[in-house]
Design an enzyme around this catalytic site. Structure first.
Site, PDB file in Angstrom:
ATOM      1  N   ASP A   1      25.657 -63.326  11.977  1.00  0.00           N
ATOM      2  CA  ASP A   1      24.761 -64.459  12.103  1.00  0.00           C
ATOM      3  C   ASP A   1      24.104 -64.592  11.622  1.00  0.00           C
ATOM      4  OD1 ASP A   1      25.726 -64.212  14.761  1.00  0.00           O
ATOM      5  OD2 ASP A   1      23.674 -64.145  16.474  1.00  0.00           O
TER       6      ASP A   1
ATOM      7  N   HIS B   1      25.992 -71.631  15.516  1.00  0.00           N
ATOM      8  CA  HIS B   1      24.272 -71.676  15.810  1.00  0.00           C
ATOM      9  C   HIS B   1      23.208 -72.370  15.460  1.00  0.00           C
ATOM     10  CE1 HIS B   1      22.604 -67.466  16.301  1.00  0.00           C
ATOM     11  NE2 HIS B   1      21.921 -67.753  15.619  1.00  0.00           N
TER      12      HIS B   1
ATOM     13  N   HIS C   1      18.234 -72.300  13.913  1.00  0.00           N
ATOM     14  CA  HIS C   1      17.831 -71.734  14.908  1.00  0.00           C
ATOM     15  C   HIS C   1      16.571 -71.626  15.930  1.00  0.00           C
ATOM     16  CE1 HIS C   1      17.737 -67.177  15.681  1.00  0.00           C
ATOM     17  NE2 HIS C   1      19.116 -66.981  15.140  1.00  0.00           N
TER      18      HIS C   1
ATOM     19  N   HIS D   1      23.827 -59.548  11.912  1.00  0.00           N
ATOM     20  CA  HIS D   1      22.895 -59.935  10.788  1.00  0.00           C
ATOM     21  C   HIS D   1      23.711 -60.114   9.605  1.00  0.00           C
ATOM     22  CE1 HIS D   1      21.308 -60.464  15.027  1.00  0.00           C
ATOM     23  NE2 HIS D   1      21.228 -61.505  14.519  1.00  0.00           N
TER      24      HIS D   1
HETATM   25 ZN    ZN Z   1      20.493 -65.462  15.519  1.00  0.00          ZN
END
Ligand code: ZN
Length: 259
Positions: free
Chosen positions: A38, A89, A93, A180
């Site tokens: 991510d 995503h 954010h 991540h």
């Molecule tokens: Zn994230």
């Protein structure tokens, strides 16, 4: 008539569940696992990660932040051309349950535009925060929501060995693992260092490469029966407002702004 009514109820519930449930993993006989990354793309860590995945013959899924993708279209293209999947995503954010419906849909659409033509209709909510209204927005825009069943906890202060040991124990066929390749927002700036994550992925693929095949989320979903959960997580406004931003000051929230 009553039996028919019950059957219709069952079909209706199954359909509703399929539409509204959030995918966390699949049940499968195949030794397949989906690694997901991510918050990228990141100009340094994402290309290094691509090299590690290639070295091990592994495929993965990248849930990208639209604003970062727009800054690095070359990396988005490279990820796609290497055979990895790319999902949405959000644009910057944001914790979607705290935005208005209009803002939420704009977040998903703007990210979609930045990922085109490579993005698939997979959405991962930032921070895992999801309300019924934000789930409906993703559905309305044609997205399947995918979270995870195992996390690397690599947004915290963890070293590569700790991450690898835990994941080696916890990973089973059908799992979706959260990593991540960047941290778009952070609890502490030093946690943005991706060295532990990169090392852990390399070690993990070394340790588990014989046991599992590492595939993209779309491939995983085809390999078995997707498992869904009622995944509704509220945003902790005070926690969000303490986060730092890797690319400038992140959004600040007020408790009453959600709709
Ligand atoms: Zn994230």
């Amino acid at each position: 008539m009553a039996a028919q009514g019950r059957r219709i109820d069952r079909v209706y519930n199954a359909l509703l569940w399929r539409m509204m449930g959030t995918v966390t993993h699949v049940t499968t006989q195949d030794p397949v696992v989906a690694l997901t990354f991510d918050d990228g793309p990141h100009p340094e860590s994402t290309p290094r990660l691509l090299d590690i995945l290639e070295k091990h013959g592994a495929h993965a899924t990248f849930f990208m932040v639209g604003e970062a993708a727009q800054r690095h279209p070359d990396i988005v293209r490279r990820v796609a051309e290497a055979g990895h999947a790319i999902g949405n995503h959000s644009w910057d954010h944001s914790s979607l349950p705290l935005l208005s419906g209009k803002e939420r849909r704009a977040q998903i659409r703007a990210c979609e535009k930045a990922l085109a033509p490579y993005g698939q209709r997979l959405f991962r909510p930032p921070y895992g925060h999801q309300s019924l209204a934000s789930r409906l927005d993703a559905l309305g825009l044609g997205y399947q929501v995918v979270t995870w069943s195992v996390t690397a906890s690599d947004w915290q202060d963890r070293d590569a060995q700790w991450i690898t040991d835990r994941l080696t124990d916890e990973t089973s066929p059908g799992d979706i693992v959260l990593f991540h390749d960047a941290l778009y927002t952070y609890v502490e700036k030093r946690y943005t260092d991706r060295e532990p994550t990169l090392q852990a992925v390399d070690l993990l693929l070394e340790c588990l490469g014989e046991r599992f095949r590492f595939v993209t989320v779309p491939e995983l979903l085809r390999s078995g029966e997707p498992q869904r959960r009622n995944w509704y997580q509220e945003a902790d406004v005070d926690w969000l407002n303490r986060l730092g931003g890797a690319f400038g000051e992140p959004r600040r929230y007020v408790r009453s702004s959600g709709r």
